[in-house]
Design a protein around this motif. Structure first.
Motif, PDB file in Angstrom:
ATOM      1  N   TRP A 309     117.189  -2.531  29.175  1.00  0.00           N
ATOM      2  CA  TRP A 309     117.657  -3.367  28.214  1.00  0.00           C
ATOM      3  C   TRP A 309     116.726  -4.773  28.944  1.00  0.00           C
ATOM      4  CZ3 TRP A 309     116.338  -2.636  23.729  1.00  0.00           C
ATOM      5  CH2 TRP A 309     116.343  -1.263  22.206  1.00  0.00           C
ATOM      6  N   VAL A 310     116.069  -5.778  28.747  1.00  0.00           N
ATOM      7  CA  VAL A 310     115.830  -7.149  29.653  1.00  0.00           C
ATOM      8  C   VAL A 310     116.177  -8.318  28.600  1.00  0.00           C
ATOM      9  CG1 VAL A 310     113.987  -8.156  30.860  1.00  0.00           C
ATOM     10  CG2 VAL A 310     113.703  -5.957  30.894  1.00  0.00           C
ATOM     11  N   LYS A 311     116.333  -9.445  29.471  1.00  0.00           N
ATOM     12  CA  LYS A 311     117.039 -10.182  28.171  1.00  0.00           C
ATOM     13  C   LYS A 311     116.107 -11.100  27.840  1.00  0.00           C
ATOM     14  CE  LYS A 311     120.359 -13.575  27.056  1.00  0.00           C
ATOM     15  NZ  LYS A 311     121.383 -13.550  27.303  1.00  0.00           N
ATOM     16  N   VAL A 312     115.314 -11.309  27.103  1.00  0.00           N
ATOM     17  CA  VAL A 312     113.980 -11.847  26.261  1.00  0.00           C
ATOM     18  C   VAL A 312     114.687 -13.119  25.857  1.00  0.00           C
ATOM     19  CG1 VAL A 312     112.700 -12.335  24.639  1.00  0.00           C
ATOM     20  CG2 VAL A 312     113.056 -10.340  25.250  1.00  0.00           C
ATOM     21  N   GLU A 313     114.482 -15.088  26.798  1.00  0.00           N
ATOM     22  CA  GLU A 313     114.569 -16.138  26.557  1.00  0.00           C
ATOM     23  C   GLU A 313     113.569 -16.518  25.553  1.00  0.00           C
ATOM     24  OE1 GLU A 313     116.926 -17.291  27.413  1.00  0.00           O
ATOM     25  OE2 GLU A 313     117.766 -15.907  29.012  1.00  0.00           O
ATOM     26  N   ARG A 314     112.016 -16.305  25.554  1.00  0.00           N
ATOM     27  CA  ARG A 314     111.337 -16.315  24.912  1.00  0.00           C
ATOM     28  C   ARG A 314     110.645 -15.687  24.518  1.00  0.00           C
ATOM     29  NH1 ARG A 314     108.983 -21.428  23.636  1.00  0.00           N
ATOM     30  NH2 ARG A 314     106.792 -21.623  23.391  1.00  0.00           N
ATOM     31  N   LEU A 315     109.750 -15.240  23.482  1.00  0.00           N
ATOM     32  CA  LEU A 315     109.026 -14.732  22.560  1.00  0.00           C
ATOM     33  C   LEU A 315     107.148 -15.033  22.779  1.00  0.00           C
ATOM     34  CD1 LEU A 315     110.043 -14.791  18.775  1.00  0.00           C
ATOM     35  CD2 LEU A 315     110.158 -13.239  20.316  1.00  0.00           C
ATOM     36  N   ALA A 316     106.670 -14.013  23.009  1.00  0.00           N
ATOM     37  CA  ALA A 316     105.087 -14.316  23.668  1.00  0.00           C
ATOM     38  C   ALA A 316     104.325 -14.665  22.682  1.00  0.00           C
ATOM     39  CB  ALA A 316     105.349 -13.233  24.305  1.00  0.00           C
ATOM     40  N   GLY A 317     103.833 -15.791  23.043  1.00  0.00           N
ATOM     41  CA  GLY A 317     102.208 -16.081  22.269  1.00  0.00           C
ATOM     42  C   GLY A 317     102.756 -17.057  21.590  1.00  0.00           C
TER      43      GLY A 317
END
Length: 420
Positions: A309-317
């Protein structure tokens, strides 16, 4: 927005009763001051208005369906009550805009109506109700805009007598049904354009770590269901070949995310969300503040190839997420009036002691790493449950075809659900 046809005009009457023409670009400007769903009230004004309204309705935007706490009383028709809300168009305030009362079906009895438990929402624009009455094996699908309804058999008779857990699947016309103990897991689904529901019972995987009724989070993408169980392990069900269930070689999400714990240490993963954005499976979990209300969120992306599982700091687009129990999805903020990019729009009952009994909504900014605001849905205490959904209504749109045991009505007509 440029008018669809600059020369088109709408005929009205002036103060003297004489015919007057309003250029279509002005009517479009008027209509765009209200939500697309609310503008549906003006479909019958004239053909040019109807054309503009239908073009807006063809691109459904998120609305909130909220279920009222109080059920119908003796002497009233046995049905639940609810309302549909939209985001503030200009984003200038923290209050949802009420659009219309929800159209919910009449049930066989008051007792039956009281057993309607709000489940999730499906891409078809229907909200689903699971019947928690002993012996019931149906879910009720309702288009809260038109009133079209359908009863769907979601599981067979359970030998133990214990009701199974029925979960609506994020991103699909589907339900995952997990039964108590070792009685198994099954899926009910239909693909785009299909009329009939498919059903398949699945054997329990060898690596299963808990009772098979422990699945809370389910999402669908690329012909596969992804389901997370009590201990945070993720299972996949492929529908390309004869469906089978297997545990992914991915660590438990609990190695990275600290879940909310209730009495006796029970983990509240059901207060988290699983959804699909840009083809990727996301896990979104709330983080509580000092008052035990939602103070933020942590997000992780499933990397199957990398086994992590990779942490997401910002949503794409310019993406934004709308998360609620059994109904979560992503949208493009630039195409959604009143929506901010890189934000999470959430619905929750979390508060003091993990549940304050009040249905709240709010917005969390990933860029600022803070909750911008939280507010009750409608008057505090009036609504007990709510789900984000994408309303579907338009010319030629009909309710999904029923299963053999179900009866449907024409769109917009109220009808009585048969006994399950």
């Amino acid at each position: 927005m440029a008018p669809t046809n600059p020369a088109a005009k709408t005929a009205v009457q002036n103060a003297d009763g004489e015919a007057a023409d309003i250029p279509l670009h002005l009517t479009e400007k008027v209509l765009h001051r209200i939500s697309p769903l609310e503008s549906a009230r003006f479909l019958t004004v004239c053909k040019s208005w109807a054309s503009t309204i239908f073009s807006r309705l063809a691109r459904p935007i998120p609305h909130l369906f909220a279920l009222q706490a109080s059920a119908a009383q003796a002497g009233e028709a046995p049905r639940r009550r609810g309302a549909i809300f939209s985001l503030p168009i200009d984003g200038s305030n923290n209050e949802l805009d009420p659009v219309m009362p929800a159209k919910l079906p009449v049930m066989p009895s008051h007792a039956y109506a009281n057993h309607m438990r709000l489940s999730g929402a499906l891409p078809s624009g229907c909200v689903s109700f699971a019947m928690d009455a002993v012996g019931s094996n149906h879910a009720v699908l309702v288009n809260p805009v038109t009133g079209a309804a359908q009863s769907v058999e979601v599981h067979g008779t359970t030998p133990s007598g214990a009701p199974p857990k029925v979960r609506a699947v994020a991103g699909a016309e589907a339900f995952l049904v997990s039964e108590f103990g070792d009685e198994g897991v099954s899926i009910r689904w239909r693909r785009d354009g299909e009329q009939q529901w498919r059903a398949r019972k699945l054997p329990i995987p060898h690596k299963f770590s808990f009772s098979s009724d422990a699945f809370d989070l389910v999402a669908y993408t690329d012909f596969a269901f992804y389901a997370m169980e009590y201990f945070g392990f993720t299972f996949v069900v492929s529908t390309r070949a004869p469906p089978h269930m297997a545990r992914l070689d991915v660590p438990s999400i609990l190695e990275q995310y600290t879940p909310i714990c209730g009495p006796a240490g029970f983990r509240f993963l059901q207060s988290c969300y699983m959804l699909v954005s840009e083809g990727e499976v996301l896990f979104v979990g709330p983080v509580l503040d000092g008052n035990k209300a939602v103070g933020g969120f942590e997000m992780f992306r499933l990397d199957v190839q990398g086994g992590r599982w990779v942490k997401v700091e910002r949503l794409a687009g310019d993406r934004a997420l709308f998360v609620s129990e059994q109904s979560s999805f992503s949208v493009r903020a630039s195409e959604t009036p009143g929506c901010r990019s890189n934000c999470i729009y959430f619905v929750t009952e979390l508060g003091d002691k993990c549940s304050n009994g009040i249905c709240n909504w709010g917005v969390y900014s990933m860029e600022e790493d803070k909750v911008l605001f939280q507010s009750s849905v409608g008057s505090p205490g009036k609504y007990i449950d709510a789900r984000w959904f994408l309303p579907r209504v338009g010319p030629g749109l009909t309710s999904p075809a029923p299963s053999a045991s179900a009866t449907t009505s024409s769109a917009g007509q109220k009808r009585k659900i048969p006994d399950a």
